[in-house]
Structure formats: structure tokens, C-alpha cells
Design an enzyme around this catalytic site. Structure first.
Site, PDB file in Angstrom:
ATOM      1  N   ASP A  34     -17.229 -15.510  27.967  1.00 13.13           N
ATOM      2  CA  ASP A  34     -16.088 -16.176  27.346  1.00 13.13           C
ATOM      3  C   ASP A  34     -14.922 -15.197  27.330  1.00 13.13           C
ATOM      4  O   ASP A  34     -15.125 -13.980  27.405  1.00 13.13           O
ATOM      5  CB  ASP A  34     -16.431 -16.619  25.912  1.00 13.13           C
ATOM      6  N   ASP A  48     -13.055 -14.370  32.398  1.00 10.73           N
ATOM      7  CA  ASP A  48     -12.354 -15.607  32.733  1.00 10.73           C
ATOM      8  C   ASP A  48     -13.185 -16.290  33.806  1.00 10.73           C
ATOM      9  O   ASP A  48     -13.287 -15.791  34.935  1.00 10.73           O
ATOM     10  CB  ASP A  48     -10.951 -15.289  33.256  1.00 10.73           C
ATOM     11  N   VAL A  49     -13.797 -17.421  33.487  1.00  9.05           N
ATOM     12  CA  VAL A  49     -14.715 -18.055  34.437  1.00  9.05           C
ATOM     13  C   VAL A  49     -14.014 -18.537  35.693  1.00  9.05           C
ATOM     14  O   VAL A  49     -14.662 -18.801  36.709  1.00  9.05           O
ATOM     15  CB  VAL A  49     -15.495 -19.221  33.791  1.00  9.05           C
ATOM     16  N   TYR A 140      -7.525 -33.535  33.328  1.00  9.66           N
ATOM     17  CA  TYR A 140      -8.815 -33.199  32.738  1.00  9.66           C
ATOM     18  C   TYR A 140      -9.919 -34.078  33.337  1.00  9.66           C
ATOM     19  O   TYR A 140     -10.966 -33.568  33.760  1.00  9.66           O
ATOM     20  CB  TYR A 140      -8.746 -33.389  31.229  1.00  9.66           C
ATOM     21  N   THR A 175     -15.432 -30.678  17.864  1.00  9.78           N
ATOM     22  CA  THR A 175     -15.257 -29.245  18.050  1.00  9.78           C
ATOM     23  C   THR A 175     -13.778 -28.923  17.872  1.00  9.78           C
ATOM     24  O   THR A 175     -12.933 -29.824  17.874  1.00  9.78           O
ATOM     25  CB  THR A 175     -15.699 -28.784  19.450  1.00  9.78           C
TER      26      THR A 175
END
Length: 231
Positions: A34, A48-49, A140, A175
Site C-alpha cells: 500500500d 504504488d501498485v 471507474y 468503507t
């Protein structure tokens, strides 16, 4: 080597953190990737993925120190409500790089070892918006839809090697990703859901853990813990 090792991206909060806790409760060791520290993970790496080099280096370090990654859950992501005419190119590409690119980068790092060992599990967190679409959420939904295409293609490619690739497609989930004033939190929307409430991060984690531990017959499956939002 002890307990099996799972890699979780987006492990600092939300669904990722719930996934870390669920797997730990089932006896797994966990490594979290993360941008922020992941306090619930046994091992946390700032990554940073969307950066393939960072992900590859982190996985090499984790496997060197903790052993082979036997399951990977790709939960890193971000969300925004923006009308399509207001989405600039940087927003389009960032959404794709984090969601689709993040899964690709993790798979490129962990799948070769899984194939060599003849077993492994990858679970990607997509969204019910990838299936049903959403108002002012085109970038998204498109990125999450691409993840479904990737998951099903990799499942077909890898199943014979003993590596299973699946996904969970949660609906609106309680969340911090959903702002307090999010339309998905409004009573008028919640009243349209058969369950009358948002899905919890813990419920999404349960679905993902099922695919890893019990759904051994699943390959290319998309489970939708969505409180009845998409039926």
C-alpha cells in the site's frame, strides 16, 4: 516455512485491511502492499501498485524474507464520481493504471512462481459497476470491467497449471472510499436494496477467502457480495 503466505494490495484500509484480518484469522501470514503502512499485516511494504518495478521489487523482497506467495488479493484502488465529459485523460489513465495495471503487475510478479510450484490463487477485487455500469462513474466502471476480462482470460490460461484466478465484485461497501455524502449512503438508495444496507468490508473479505480456501472448483468466477444491489 510455517503458515502459508498471502499478499494483499490496498492493505492499509477498507477491503484490503479486512482481507488481511480475515486471512490472519484463518492462519495465513500476510504481506501488505500500500502507499500507506498496513498495520494489520505481518509485513508491510510501501508500494504504488501502478508501478510495475515497485511491485516486482517488493515481491522479490517479500519472498526472499518470508517465503513464496501462495495467494494474492488485489484490493488496491480508488474511486470518484465524475461526469464523463469532465474526466480528463490523466484521470482515465490513472484509474486504469491503478485498477487494471495493479492486478497485472501483481500477477506478473507472483504467477511465475505459482506456476513453477503447481499451485496458487489470485483474487482481484472488481465492482458490481463493472457489470451494471453507473451514473458518472464511467472511468471507474471501465477499469473494473477490464479487470473482469483479465481475470477470466488468466483463469483460462492458468487453470491447467494449478493456479486459479477469480474475482469478487462487491456493490457499494461501507468503507472510507465512500464519502459521508456519497449517493450510495443516502436512505433513498439503501431502501432500494433487498438487505437495506451496504455490504461490509468483512463480507467482501469472506467471499475472497472462500475463493482461496474452499472454492477449489472455481476458475474465472466472479462472486458478487453486493447486498442485492445487482440481481
Amino acid at each position: 516455512m510455517g503458515a502459508r503466505l498471502a499478499l494483499v494490495t490496498g492493505a492499509a484500509g477498507g477491503i484490503g485491511a479486512a482481507m488481511v484480518r480475515e486471512l490472519a484469522a484463518r492462519g495465513w501470514r500476510t504481506a501488505g502492499l500500500d502507499l500507506r503502512p498496513a498495520p494489520d499485516a505481518l509485513h508491510s511494504v510501501g508500494v504504488d501498485v501502478a508501478d510495475d518495478g515497485q511491485v516486482a521489487a517488493a515481491v522479490r523482497r517479500i519472498e526472499r524474507e518470508l517465503g513464496p506467495v501462495e495467494a494474492a488479493v488485489c484490493a488496491a484502488g480508488h474511486y470518484a464520481i465524475v461526469p464523463v465529459s469532465d474526466i480528463d485523460w490523466s484521470e482515465w489513465t490513472r484509474m486504469l493504471r491503478v485498477h487494471l495495471g495493479g492486478v497485472v503487475n501483481v500477477c506478473r510478479a507472483v504467477v511465475p512462481g505459482m506456476v513453477e510450484r503447481g499451485r496458487g490463487d489470485v483474487v482481484a477485487v472488481t465492482s458490481d459497476l463493472a457489470i451494471g455500469g453507473g451514473h458518472a462513474e464511467a472511468h471507474y466502471a471501465a477499469a473494473k470491467g477490464a479487470v473482469i476480462g483479465l481475470v477470466r482470460s488468466l483463469a483460462a490460461e492458468l487453470a491447467s497449471s494449478g493456479v486459479r484466478v477469480n474475482a469478487v465484485a462487491p456493490g457499494p461497501t461501507d468503507t472510507p472510499l465512500l464519502a459521508p455524502d456519497s449517493p450510495w449512503r443516502r436512505p433513498a438508495f439503501l431502501q432500494t436494496l433487498p438487505t437495506g444496507r451496504l455490504t461490509s468490508a468483512e463480507e467482501v473479505a469472506l467471499a475472497a477467502a472462500y475463493l482461496i480456501e474452499d472454492g477449489t472448483f472455481c476458475a474465472g468466477e466472479i462472486l458478487s457480495p453486493n447486498a442485492g444491489a445487482v440481481i
